[in-house]
Motif scaffolding. Structure first.
Motif, PDB file in Angstrom:
ATOM      1  N   ILE A 181       0.813  -1.222   0.000  1.00  0.00           N
ATOM      2  CA  ILE A 181       0.000   0.000   0.000  1.00  0.00           C
ATOM      3  C   ILE A 181       0.848   1.275   0.000  1.00  0.00           C
ATOM      4  O   ILE A 181       0.324   2.364   0.179  1.00  0.00           O
ATOM      5  CB  ILE A 181      -1.032   0.017   1.157  1.00  0.00           C
ATOM      6  CG1 ILE A 181      -0.382  -0.061   2.520  1.00  0.00           C
ATOM      7  CG2 ILE A 181      -2.042  -1.083   0.992  1.00  0.00           C
ATOM      8  CD1 ILE A 181      -1.366   0.122   3.656  1.00  0.00           C
ATOM      9  N   GLY A 182       2.147   1.117  -0.216  1.00  0.00           N
ATOM     10  CA  GLY A 182       3.014   2.274  -0.405  1.00  0.00           C
ATOM     11  C   GLY A 182       3.451   2.975   0.873  1.00  0.00           C
ATOM     12  O   GLY A 182       3.722   4.167   0.854  1.00  0.00           O
ATOM     13  N   LEU A 183       3.542   2.231   1.962  1.00  0.00           N
ATOM     14  CA  LEU A 183       4.042   2.805   3.219  1.00  0.00           C
ATOM     15  C   LEU A 183       5.467   2.321   3.448  1.00  0.00           C
ATOM     16  O   LEU A 183       5.778   1.154   3.218  1.00  0.00           O
ATOM     17  CB  LEU A 183       3.147   2.403   4.391  1.00  0.00           C
ATOM     18  CG  LEU A 183       1.717   2.952   4.353  1.00  0.00           C
ATOM     19  CD1 LEU A 183       0.874   2.317   5.457  1.00  0.00           C
ATOM     20  CD2 LEU A 183       1.708   4.465   4.488  1.00  0.00           C
ATOM     21  N   HIS A 184       6.319   3.222   3.898  1.00  0.00           N
ATOM     22  CA  HIS A 184       7.730   2.893   4.127  1.00  0.00           C
ATOM     23  C   HIS A 184       7.986   2.747   5.623  1.00  0.00           C
ATOM     24  O   HIS A 184       7.708   3.667   6.382  1.00  0.00           O
ATOM     25  CB  HIS A 184       8.622   3.993   3.543  1.00  0.00           C
ATOM     26  CG  HIS A 184       8.334   4.238   2.092  1.00  0.00           C
ATOM     27  ND1 HIS A 184       7.412   5.177   1.687  1.00  0.00           N
ATOM     28  CD2 HIS A 184       8.804   3.635   0.979  1.00  0.00           C
ATOM     29  CE1 HIS A 184       7.346   5.164   0.368  1.00  0.00           C
ATOM     30  NE2 HIS A 184       8.184   4.237  -0.091  1.00  0.00           N
TER      31      HIS A 184
ATOM     32  N   LYS B 146      -5.738   4.483   3.872  1.00  0.00           N
ATOM     33  CA  LYS B 146      -4.651   3.499   3.947  1.00  0.00           C
ATOM     34  C   LYS B 146      -4.704   2.734   5.274  1.00  0.00           C
ATOM     35  O   LYS B 146      -4.384   1.550   5.322  1.00  0.00           O
ATOM     36  CB  LYS B 146      -3.286   4.168   3.753  1.00  0.00           C
ATOM     37  CG  LYS B 146      -3.018   4.527   2.311  1.00  0.00           C
ATOM     38  CD  LYS B 146      -1.589   4.982   2.114  1.00  0.00           C
ATOM     39  CE  LYS B 146      -1.329   5.253   0.632  1.00  0.00           C
ATOM     40  NZ  LYS B 146       0.066   5.619   0.382  1.00  0.00           N
ATOM     41  N   PHE B 147      -5.111   3.413   6.353  1.00  0.00           N
ATOM     42  CA  PHE B 147      -5.243   2.747   7.655  1.00  0.00           C
ATOM     43  C   PHE B 147      -6.265   1.612   7.546  1.00  0.00           C
ATOM     44  O   PHE B 147      -5.999   0.495   7.979  1.00  0.00           O
ATOM     45  CB  PHE B 147      -5.665   3.746   8.740  1.00  0.00           C
ATOM     46  CG  PHE B 147      -5.712   3.161  10.124  1.00  0.00           C
ATOM     47  CD1 PHE B 147      -4.578   3.144  10.924  1.00  0.00           C
ATOM     48  CD2 PHE B 147      -6.884   2.599  10.629  1.00  0.00           C
ATOM     49  CE1 PHE B 147      -4.606   2.585  12.195  1.00  0.00           C
ATOM     50  CE2 PHE B 147      -6.925   2.048  11.903  1.00  0.00           C
ATOM     51  CZ  PHE B 147      -5.779   2.044  12.686  1.00  0.00           C
ATOM     52  N   GLU B 148      -7.416   1.901   6.972  1.00  0.00           N
ATOM     53  CA  GLU B 148      -8.468   0.879   6.812  1.00  0.00           C
ATOM     54  C   GLU B 148      -8.017  -0.244   5.898  1.00  0.00           C
ATOM     55  O   GLU B 148      -8.287  -1.415   6.157  1.00  0.00           O
ATOM     56  CB  GLU B 148      -9.768   1.508   6.289  1.00  0.00           C
ATOM     57  CG  GLU B 148     -10.577   2.211   7.346  1.00  0.00           C
ATOM     58  CD  GLU B 148     -10.912   1.349   8.561  1.00  0.00           C
ATOM     59  OE1 GLU B 148     -11.411   0.208   8.398  1.00  0.00           O
ATOM     60  OE2 GLU B 148     -10.660   1.804   9.695  1.00  0.00           O
ATOM     61  N   LEU B 149      -7.323   0.112   4.819  1.00  0.00           N
ATOM     62  CA  LEU B 149      -6.811  -0.895   3.883  1.00  0.00           C
ATOM     63  C   LEU B 149      -5.816  -1.821   4.592  1.00  0.00           C
ATOM     64  O   LEU B 149      -5.910  -3.049   4.489  1.00  0.00           O
ATOM     65  CB  LEU B 149      -6.159  -0.216   2.682  1.00  0.00           C
ATOM     66  CG  LEU B 149      -5.629  -1.112   1.577  1.00  0.00           C
ATOM     67  CD1 LEU B 149      -6.738  -1.964   0.973  1.00  0.00           C
ATOM     68  CD2 LEU B 149      -4.955  -0.271   0.496  1.00  0.00           C
ATOM     69  N   LEU B 150      -4.883  -1.225   5.330  1.00  0.00           N
ATOM     70  CA  LEU B 150      -3.907  -2.026   6.077  1.00  0.00           C
ATOM     71  C   LEU B 150      -4.607  -2.888   7.122  1.00  0.00           C
ATOM     72  O   LEU B 150      -4.297  -4.074   7.265  1.00  0.00           O
ATOM     73  CB  LEU B 150      -2.862  -1.114   6.738  1.00  0.00           C
ATOM     74  CG  LEU B 150      -1.753  -1.807   7.520  1.00  0.00           C
ATOM     75  CD1 LEU B 150      -0.934  -2.739   6.627  1.00  0.00           C
ATOM     76  CD2 LEU B 150      -0.846  -0.783   8.190  1.00  0.00           C
TER      77      LEU B 150
END
Length: 190
Positions: free
Chosen positions: A24-27, A46-50
């Protein structure tokens, strides 16, 4: 930004979390048991996706303060019992309090309220799991295990082991040997 993840207890979990972050593109800066530090702030989307992606693998992204604190307590205990070569020589209450920079009474009360057992009972259960593990490896004798896990004596370890499992450590070891010989017999008869 720091994220807290429940049920993250192995290296495999850490690898899986790293992969999900990458998708999801988080480093990430650091991925440890139960804790992930990422470089950027995470958007609600992105929080919900993760959260959903981790849930598919049995992990839970935490977002309320009590749950996060409970997971921190559990992670400190699991790391202390299962992933250190020797348990700390100080009181566990002092160790946990120092690691989390919180008053132990506060931590203890919250833990008991949410989990329904005391921190001490949680530690004992994990120590007994570690004893079982060490007995199965068959590399250390009971005296060495008692020393490694800070028991005052072999009798103390044996008493706690029996109280938790219903078996003596020596009987537990015998069961392992019986299972091995049964397995060997079954393999030979094939």
């Amino acid at each position: 930004m720091i994220l807290y993840i429940k049920y993250m207890v192995s290296l495999r979990c850490k690898m899986m979390v790293k992969e999900e972050l990458k998708k999801i593109g988080l480093h990430h800066v650091n991925v440890d048991l139960g804790v992930v530090e990422i470089m950027e702030d995470i958007t609600p989307v992105k929080f919900e996706l993760l959260k959903n992606n981790l849930a598919k693998s049995g992990l839970e992204l935490l977002d309320d303060k009590k749950s996060i604190l409970i997971e921190k307590i559990k992670d400190v205990i699991i790391e202390m019992v299962h992933y250190t070569d020797e348990l700390p020589k100080v009181n566990y209450s002092d160790y946990i309090s120092e690691k989390l920079n919180q008053d132990y009474t506060y931590l203890s009360n919250i833990f008991s309220e949410v989990k329904g057992i005391t921190i001490q009972k949680f530690i004992i259960n994990h120590k007994i799991e570690r004893v079982k593990e060490l007995l199965l490896y068959d590399e250390l004798n009971l005296t060495e295990i008692a020393y490694l896990l800070n028991y005052s004596s072999v009798a103390h370890l044996s008493g706690q082991f029996k109280k938790v499992t219903g078996l003596s450590p020596s009987y537990f070891k015998q069961l392992k040997k019986k299972r091995k010989s049964k397995l060997r017999e079954n393999l030979e008869s094939i």
